[in-house]
Design a protein around this motif. Sequence first.
Motif, PDB file in Angstrom:
ATOM      1  N   VAL A   1      49.145  19.539  52.961  1.00 56.42           N
ATOM      2  CA  VAL A   1      48.886  20.441  54.088  1.00 56.42           C
ATOM      3  C   VAL A   1      50.059  20.462  55.065  1.00 56.42           C
ATOM      4  O   VAL A   1      50.555  21.524  55.439  1.00 56.42           O
ATOM      5  CB  VAL A   1      47.584  20.035  54.820  1.00 56.42           C
ATOM      6  CG1 VAL A   1      47.340  20.935  56.029  1.00 56.42           C
ATOM      7  CG2 VAL A   1      46.390  20.094  53.875  1.00 56.42           C
ATOM      8  N   ALA A   2      50.515  19.272  55.482  1.00 55.29           N
ATOM      9  CA  ALA A   2      51.579  19.218  56.485  1.00 55.29           C
ATOM     10  C   ALA A   2      52.941  19.581  55.898  1.00 55.29           C
ATOM     11  O   ALA A   2      53.734  20.275  56.549  1.00 55.29           O
ATOM     12  CB  ALA A   2      51.634  17.827  57.112  1.00 55.29           C
ATOM     13  N   LEU A   3      53.234  19.108  54.678  1.00 59.11           N
ATOM     14  CA  LEU A   3      54.560  19.348  54.093  1.00 59.11           C
ATOM     15  C   LEU A   3      54.903  20.826  53.970  1.00 59.11           C
ATOM     16  O   LEU A   3      56.028  21.219  54.331  1.00 59.11           O
ATOM     17  CB  LEU A   3      54.663  18.646  52.736  1.00 59.11           C
ATOM     18  CG  LEU A   3      56.004  18.767  52.015  1.00 59.11           C
ATOM     19  CD1 LEU A   3      57.140  18.252  52.875  1.00 59.11           C
ATOM     20  CD2 LEU A   3      55.968  18.017  50.678  1.00 59.11           C
ATOM     21  N   PRO A   4      53.999  21.707  53.487  1.00 58.06           N
ATOM     22  CA  PRO A   4      54.347  23.135  53.465  1.00 58.06           C
ATOM     23  C   PRO A   4      54.671  23.694  54.844  1.00 58.06           C
ATOM     24  O   PRO A   4      55.536  24.575  54.968  1.00 58.06           O
ATOM     25  CB  PRO A   4      53.083  23.790  52.876  1.00 58.06           C
ATOM     26  CG  PRO A   4      52.443  22.719  52.075  1.00 58.06           C
ATOM     27  CD  PRO A   4      52.703  21.461  52.832  1.00 58.06           C
TER      28      PRO A   4
ATOM     29  N   VAL B   1      40.373  14.203  60.023  1.00 64.36           N
ATOM     30  CA  VAL B   1      38.911  14.154  60.127  1.00 64.36           C
ATOM     31  C   VAL B   1      38.297  15.278  59.300  1.00 64.36           C
ATOM     32  O   VAL B   1      37.327  15.076  58.563  1.00 64.36           O
ATOM     33  CB  VAL B   1      38.473  14.238  61.597  1.00 64.36           C
ATOM     34  CG1 VAL B   1      36.950  14.291  61.699  1.00 64.36           C
ATOM     35  CG2 VAL B   1      39.009  13.060  62.386  1.00 64.36           C
ATOM     36  N   SER B   2      38.881  16.474  59.409  1.00 64.72           N
ATOM     37  CA  SER B   2      38.385  17.594  58.607  1.00 64.72           C
ATOM     38  C   SER B   2      38.584  17.331  57.121  1.00 64.72           C
ATOM     39  O   SER B   2      37.706  17.646  56.302  1.00 64.72           O
ATOM     40  CB  SER B   2      39.112  18.881  59.017  1.00 64.72           C
ATOM     41  OG  SER B   2      38.879  19.192  60.375  1.00 64.72           O
ATOM     42  N   ALA B   3      39.736  16.738  56.766  1.00 65.68           N
ATOM     43  CA  ALA B   3      40.005  16.453  55.358  1.00 65.68           C
ATOM     44  C   ALA B   3      39.023  15.423  54.807  1.00 65.68           C
ATOM     45  O   ALA B   3      38.490  15.573  53.701  1.00 65.68           O
ATOM     46  CB  ALA B   3      41.442  15.954  55.189  1.00 65.68           C
TER      47      ALA B   3
ATOM     48  N   LEU C   1      52.275  24.443  65.850  1.00 61.17           N
ATOM     49  CA  LEU C   1      51.337  25.200  65.022  1.00 61.17           C
ATOM     50  C   LEU C   1      49.929  24.678  65.252  1.00 61.17           C
ATOM     51  O   LEU C   1      49.675  23.470  65.171  1.00 61.17           O
ATOM     52  CB  LEU C   1      51.704  25.055  63.536  1.00 61.17           C
ATOM     53  CG  LEU C   1      50.742  25.690  62.532  1.00 61.17           C
ATOM     54  CD1 LEU C   1      50.828  27.212  62.611  1.00 61.17           C
ATOM     55  CD2 LEU C   1      51.039  25.210  61.116  1.00 61.17           C
ATOM     56  N   ASP C   2      49.021  25.594  65.528  1.00 67.99           N
ATOM     57  CA  ASP C   2      47.611  25.269  65.621  1.00 67.99           C
ATOM     58  C   ASP C   2      46.964  25.526  64.260  1.00 67.99           C
ATOM     59  O   ASP C   2      47.386  26.430  63.521  1.00 67.99           O
ATOM     60  CB  ASP C   2      46.935  26.120  66.703  1.00 67.99           C
ATOM     61  CG  ASP C   2      45.538  25.623  67.009  1.00 67.99           C
ATOM     62  OD1 ASP C   2      45.411  24.575  67.674  1.00 67.99           O
ATOM     63  OD2 ASP C   2      44.561  26.282  66.576  1.00 67.99           O
ATOM     64  N   TRP C   3      45.930  24.756  63.935  1.00 68.65           N
ATOM     65  CA  TRP C   3      45.318  24.889  62.619  1.00 68.65           C
ATOM     66  C   TRP C   3      44.771  26.292  62.373  1.00 68.65           C
ATOM     67  O   TRP C   3      44.761  26.768  61.233  1.00 68.65           O
ATOM     68  CB  TRP C   3      44.199  23.863  62.441  1.00 68.65           C
ATOM     69  CG  TRP C   3      44.676  22.446  62.314  1.00 68.65           C
ATOM     70  CD1 TRP C   3      44.326  21.385  63.077  1.00 68.65           C
ATOM     71  CD2 TRP C   3      45.588  21.923  61.335  1.00 68.65           C
ATOM     72  NE1 TRP C   3      44.952  20.236  62.666  1.00 68.65           N
ATOM     73  CE2 TRP C   3      45.741  20.541  61.586  1.00 68.65           C
ATOM     74  CE3 TRP C   3      46.293  22.482  60.280  1.00 68.65           C
ATOM     75  CZ2 TRP C   3      46.562  19.725  60.814  1.00 68.65           C
ATOM     76  CZ3 TRP C   3      47.117  21.668  59.510  1.00 68.65           C
ATOM     77  CH2 TRP C   3      47.247  20.300  59.782  1.00 68.65           C
TER      78      TRP C   3
ATOM     79  N   PRO D   1      45.031  34.664  52.337  1.00 70.31           N
ATOM     80  CA  PRO D   1      45.508  33.282  52.390  1.00 70.31           C
ATOM     81  C   PRO D   1      44.533  32.405  53.157  1.00 70.31           C
ATOM     82  O   PRO D   1      43.935  32.830  54.150  1.00 70.31           O
ATOM     83  CB  PRO D   1      46.859  33.397  53.111  1.00 70.31           C
ATOM     84  CG  PRO D   1      46.765  34.649  53.908  1.00 70.31           C
ATOM     85  CD  PRO D   1      45.884  35.579  53.135  1.00 70.31           C
ATOM     86  N   GLY D   2      44.365  31.172  52.700  1.00 69.36           N
ATOM     87  CA  GLY D   2      43.448  30.257  53.353  1.00 69.36           C
ATOM     88  C   GLY D   2      43.950  28.830  53.289  1.00 69.36           C
ATOM     89  O   GLY D   2      44.922  28.508  52.604  1.00 69.36           O
ATOM     90  N   LEU D   3      43.255  27.960  54.012  1.00 71.20           N
ATOM     91  CA  LEU D   3      43.616  26.542  54.085  1.00 71.20           C
ATOM     92  C   LEU D   3      42.474  25.707  53.534  1.00 71.20           C
ATOM     93  O   LEU D   3      41.335  25.818  53.982  1.00 71.20           O
ATOM     94  CB  LEU D   3      43.906  26.125  55.533  1.00 71.20           C
ATOM     95  CG  LEU D   3      43.972  24.621  55.818  1.00 71.20           C
ATOM     96  CD1 LEU D   3      45.112  23.970  55.037  1.00 71.20           C
ATOM     97  CD2 LEU D   3      44.118  24.351  57.315  1.00 71.20           C
ATOM     98  N   ASP D   4      42.784  24.884  52.539  1.00 72.00           N
ATOM     99  CA  ASP D   4      41.862  23.874  52.048  1.00 72.00           C
ATOM    100  C   ASP D   4      42.368  22.525  52.551  1.00 72.00           C
ATOM    101  O   ASP D   4      43.537  22.177  52.331  1.00 72.00           O
ATOM    102  CB  ASP D   4      41.797  23.894  50.522  1.00 72.00           C
ATOM    103  CG  ASP D   4      40.771  22.923  49.979  1.00 72.00           C
ATOM    104  OD1 ASP D   4      39.659  23.362  49.650  1.00 72.00           O
ATOM    105  OD2 ASP D   4      41.087  21.715  49.890  1.00 72.00           O
ATOM    106  N   TRP D   5      41.510  21.749  53.206  1.00 69.63           N
ATOM    107  CA  TRP D   5      41.958  20.524  53.857  1.00 69.63           C
ATOM    108  C   TRP D   5      42.459  19.471  52.877  1.00 69.63           C
ATOM    109  O   TRP D   5      43.212  18.572  53.264  1.00 69.63           O
ATOM    110  CB  TRP D   5      40.835  19.943  54.710  1.00 69.63           C
ATOM    111  CG  TRP D   5      40.557  20.746  55.931  1.00 69.63           C
ATOM    112  CD1 TRP D   5      39.471  21.531  56.178  1.00 69.63           C
ATOM    113  CD2 TRP D   5      41.397  20.851  57.089  1.00 69.63           C
ATOM    114  NE1 TRP D   5      39.587  22.133  57.411  1.00 69.63           N
ATOM    115  CE2 TRP D   5      40.757  21.723  57.992  1.00 69.63           C
ATOM    116  CE3 TRP D   5      42.626  20.296  57.443  1.00 69.63           C
ATOM    117  CZ2 TRP D   5      41.307  22.055  59.228  1.00 69.63           C
ATOM    118  CZ3 TRP D   5      43.176  20.619  58.681  1.00 69.63           C
ATOM    119  CH2 TRP D   5      42.522  21.476  59.557  1.00 69.63           C
TER     120      TRP D   5
END
Length: 519
Positions: free
Chosen positions: A274-277, A293-295, A351-353, A466-470
Amino acid sequence: MAAVEAARAQAQALLRVRGFGVALAALPAALAAVLLAGRFTGRIGAPGAADAAAWDAARWVAGVVAVLVLTVAALVARAHARAVPPRTPAVPVSRDCAPELYRLIGELAERLEVPTPSGIALTPDCDSWLEEAHPRRGLFSRHRAEPTAPVLVIGSPFLWWMRAGELRALLAPVVAGTAAAADPEIAAARRYVRSLDAALDTSGTGRRRGPAALVGGVTRRLLAACRDHSAELERSVAAWASDRAKAVDYGLRIAAQEQVGLAYAGWDRLLSRVALPAWRLGRLPTHLNAGVVSALTELSRRDRLAEGYESRLGDRPACDLLEEPGEVDAAVSLLAAELFFGTSATGWQDLDWADYPAQVVDLGWRTQAAALQAALAGTAPGGAADAARRGGAGRDRAAGPPLTGLLARLAEGGGEPLSAALAAQLALSGWCAPPLQPMRPGRDLLVEHVTALVCCAAVDTGAGTPGLDWLDGPVLLVDGKRGPDPSSPVAQAVEQGKDAPLRAWLEGAGVRLERPVRL
């Protein structure tokens, strides 16, 4: 008590090594002083005696050797005194920023009957320890430095994931270690070993000549003599601290230790996926600890081994012990980026989530698609010349080639030269962050970049977003949920030249192969 006595015995052994080194350095000077005193008193090589010439020669040899040995000893002592033991990068937390956390640690130290840590710091890692203080003294100071209470370094993921009671139970053996730090002999032995380590790091392991080589050689021999005693000392101290901590929250600590492995797994995936990209694009997620916590909550939903952990979230989290958790999280997140990735060439952009899908996922896919386009242009017949002409005509790279050309190249077995060109291009751009993700084979990189291009095409046609998976990072969402993953058909096309599964996936997603992809 056995652990206490064992720790002190090992500390005394280390101090004896130090004393033996000092004695060896002083021995030639003492011998020269005895010979010189014998000359003036007439007891050794008196003038006129038959052996006077031989004793004079011995005095000269002893004097020269004493001067040389004392010079080397002075250089070694100077190097050890100037060497600064390395300190783990951490974010210091003042008492004003976390009065409740300091109160919790103080009460814990009181229950353990040990000195209270002199401060608290947070590190972006799943570990906690005591960072020894290093009092500064003059090289020839005659006063022994009094041991000072160490700083308690806490892994920031623990503070956000664990409950306040769990954190107290987990930190009990760590805080109990301040008793050993307060012992004068143990503190002196630790300082000595750390000064040897620091001096050796300063002198380096490369080939050196002259005084530096002598200093390095002496330091290495002293360190070798200390190694076994130092390891036994730390084992004894750990056993000592563990025995003390058994009386405090022992049952709760067993449950808290189960969270350590879970927190480590979630933190590792959050950083690498998540952080590296985001870091690659110059974006700085400012709430990594809130993200873990979300992850971990997502992991508890998916993994039956983590079943029941989500119910803990109703209790008070340990991060509530901070006055401003958001500000502390931002400072730790910046430190994590600097440690695991480095600095951004263009400067970090916070950057905010909530902005992650647009600023990282979509932008990252299109950046990868652009890199793939450049590799395609460089490996196609006449591609380099065509790329040069396009660069001379203008900088418009808003549209890439349609997918039909790429699929044809892969079907013809062009994956190998394309993956090699892409890997070389990414190596020059610093795409990989070695602490988190070593450089991967060219085929894996090509699969990743072709997948990004396919996702861009799906987004352009409105088939996905596009989406984010924790736990997995950037993902393609279809109707708000994770859609079929294109990675498997892409891998078949890249590795085996079978483009039929990928064409079927694209057709099912409604992607038109002849349409150029927006970059």
